[in-house]
Design an enzyme around this catalytic site. Structure first.
Site, PDB file in Angstrom:
ATOM      1  N   GLU A  55      58.425  57.168  32.614  1.00 57.58           N
ATOM      2  CA  GLU A  55      59.556  57.717  33.338  1.00 57.58           C
ATOM      3  C   GLU A  55      60.191  59.249  31.982  1.00 57.58           C
ATOM      4  OE1 GLU A  55      63.188  55.052  33.083  1.00 57.58           O
ATOM      5  OE2 GLU A  55      64.077  55.902  34.802  1.00 57.58           O
ATOM      6  N   GLU A  71      67.766  46.429  36.808  1.00 55.66           N
ATOM      7  CA  GLU A  71      67.153  47.434  37.843  1.00 55.66           C
ATOM      8  C   GLU A  71      66.325  48.595  36.478  1.00 55.66           C
ATOM      9  OE1 GLU A  71      69.359  49.583  40.348  1.00 55.66           O
ATOM     10  OE2 GLU A  71      69.270  51.692  40.263  1.00 55.66           O
TER      11      GLU A  71
END
Ligand code: NDP
Length: 496
Positions: free
Chosen positions: A392, A260
């Site tokens: 990000e 993840e």
């Protein structure tokens, strides 16, 4: 009685947990953690090395190979997971306190996460009993086919610092429900609550060697787990850069990977939305946990006809968020967890301003005691291709992008290498649901955001990861499938 409203006067020291026993690292060294909100030493963990990883992997290997856990029935596994859930609830305030001290997150939020974790253990207890295979009764009277789900073996579990206890809970009870054993490596910045979880699982009756925790640096301890030939699977949550290392290391023994990784998650706000609710959701999803969530909403796509109004509504919400000392129960947003993360966020804000993006609000560090805090920050008029829209940032920074129609919104939303989550805001059911079907993301929220719960699976599309956690999918992920043909009666000879 601990006063949870202030940092502790003494450092809490932890050993690592291997084969059911508390042990020192072979190096004899420790890592001290300073609270990012108070710049005070709060905890100390063992600085493990490869020798300690070796001991932990061998313990987990023995526990698995001797079937200490996998031979237990689903009902027996469930009983231990339910006891663990009860113990988590009993120790809620203590766990939340250390989560807050090490991570910097608001303690009210941390308490909610600890309760959420207990809820996940309860769900996974049910999943331990529900896990099953399949059978084929259509192969003729002489043959029966069985499909069984077998635990995959020893799982290396590498977790990050943003939700140390909650992310652990999204994985550990499912791995245990499947019958696997674990070598866990929490982030060196936030190891305390994983060690508390070891204490809880032991007290709940988990056999020795089934859950082991080794602490220390990712580049040594984490890498040794990744490289270990007797680890059958690695579940990793963290940066895309280390995710790539996982993929390279898996080539050694072809270990299975659950990954993840990062996200650049869009909010897509249509003029048909309840704009007040949407503005609140947008503010929440970007500032929650100081924006340090893989599923944070960090891009705001808004229909041009309402863009100016909506931008002002979001800015007004952001200005009212209570950022402060995380130990104060009224605080909504606490500190930035690591020095490196703080630098990364401030650098991203500076770069956005330097390339001419309009700063609508925020943009500065906040002086609150000795800690690292950043104002919730909103940018508009951002150049296409800007890092603000691409990378990000993992902080409370949001960039607005107006769109003219549905297809343009789809194109902008999917213009990213990531595919973790997306939030859609519209009261028009056709628009909302059709966008939900078109957006490339593992988790989609319609007229809500950051909603969760153990029933639904989580995970990413594209470069946001592989595999799924939680839900029945989350248990199945830690199993491998075996098929069995069973023949009855006399064999038709091949050699006459
Ligand atoms: P990392 O990916 O470095 O850390 C995640 C975990 O991996 C930690 O336990 C870390 O240990 C461990 N680790 C580090 N290096 C290795 C290695 N070579 N082999 C195995 N394990 C390793 O994240 P960072 O802390 O550096 O954060 C950087 C960025 O990653 C953030 O800005 C954010 O963009 C992203 N991130 C995403 C998260 C998510 O939830 N998807 C969570 C955290 C970060 P240790 O901390 O002890 O070094």
């Amino acid at each position: 009685m601990t006063d949870y409203s202030r940092p502790p006067s003494q450092i809490r020291a932890f050993d690592c947990f291997i084969d059911g026993a508390w042990q020192k690292a072979q190096s004899g060294e420790t890592v001290t953690r300073y609270s990012p909100a108070h710049a005070r030493a709060v905890s100390e963990v063992q600085r493990c090395g490869t020798a300690d990883v070796e001991r932990a992997v061998q313990a987990a290997r023995r526990a698995f190979d001797h079937r200490r856990w996998s031979a237990r029935s689903g009902a027996e596994r469930a009983e231990i997971l339910l006891k663990a859930a009860a113990l988590i609830r009993e120790r809620r305030d203590e766990i939340a306190y250390y989560e807050t001290l090490e991570n910097g997150k608001a303690m009210a939020q941390a308490r909610g996460e600890v309760e959420g974790a207990a809820n996940i253990y309860e769900y996974a207890a049910g999943a331990a009993r529900a896990l099953h295979g399949d059978s084929f009764n259509n192969l003729g009277d002489k043959m029966l086919g069985l499909v069984t789900r077998e635990p995959i073996g020893v799982v290396g579990l590498i977790t990050p610092w943003n939700f140390p206890f909650f992310i652990l809970a999204e994985r550990v009870p499912f791995i245990l429900a499947a019958g696997c054993t674990i070598v866990c490596k929490p982030s060196e910045f936030t190891s305390a609550t994983s060690l508390m979880m070891a204490e809880i699982l032991a007290e709940a009756g988990l056999p020795d060697g089934v859950f082991n925790v080794v602490t220390g640096e990712g580049s040594t301890v984490g890498q040794a787990i990744l490289d270990h030939p007797q680890v059958d699977m690695v579940s990793f949550t963290g940066s895309t850069a280390v995710g790539r290392r996982c993929v390279s290391a898996a080539a050694g023994n072809f270990k299975k990977l659950g990954l993840e990784l990062g996200g650049k998650n869009p909010h897509i706000v249509f003029a048909s939305a309840d704009l007040e609710a949407a503005a609140d959701g947008v503010a929440f999803a970007m500032a929650f946990n100081s924006g340090q969530c893989c599923v944070s909403g960090s891009r705001l796509l808004v229909e041009r006809s309402v863009a100016a109004t909506f931008e002002a509504m979001v800015a007004a919400k952001l200005a009212r968020i209570r950022v402060g000392d995380p130990l104060d129960l009224d605080t909504q947003v606490g500190a930035i967890t690591t020095h490196a993360q703080n630098q990364q966020i401030l650098a991203a804000i500076e770069a956005g301003q330097a390339e001419g993006a309009r700063l609508v609000c925020g943009g500065k560090p906040l002086q609150i005691g000795q800690g690292a805090f950043v104002e919730p920050t909103l940018f508009a008029d951002v150049a296409a291709g800007s890092a603000l829209l691409r990378d990000e940032i993992f902080g409370p920074v949001l960039a607005v992008q107006p769109f003219d129609d549905f297809e343009e919104a789809v194109a902008i939303a999917n213009d990213t290498v990531y595919g973790l989550a997306a939030s859609i805001w519209s009261k028009d059911i056709d628009t909302a649901v059709q966008m939900g079907r078109r957006v490339q993301a593992g988790r989609v929220w319609v007229n809500c955001t950051l909603a969760g719960g153990p029933e639904l699976p989580i995970g990413g599309f594209k470069q946001s990861g592989w595999g799924r956690e939680t839900g029945i999918y989350g248990v199945e992920e830690y199993t491998q499938i075996k098929s069995m043909h069973i023949e009855f009666g006399a064999r038709v000879p091949w050699v006459g």
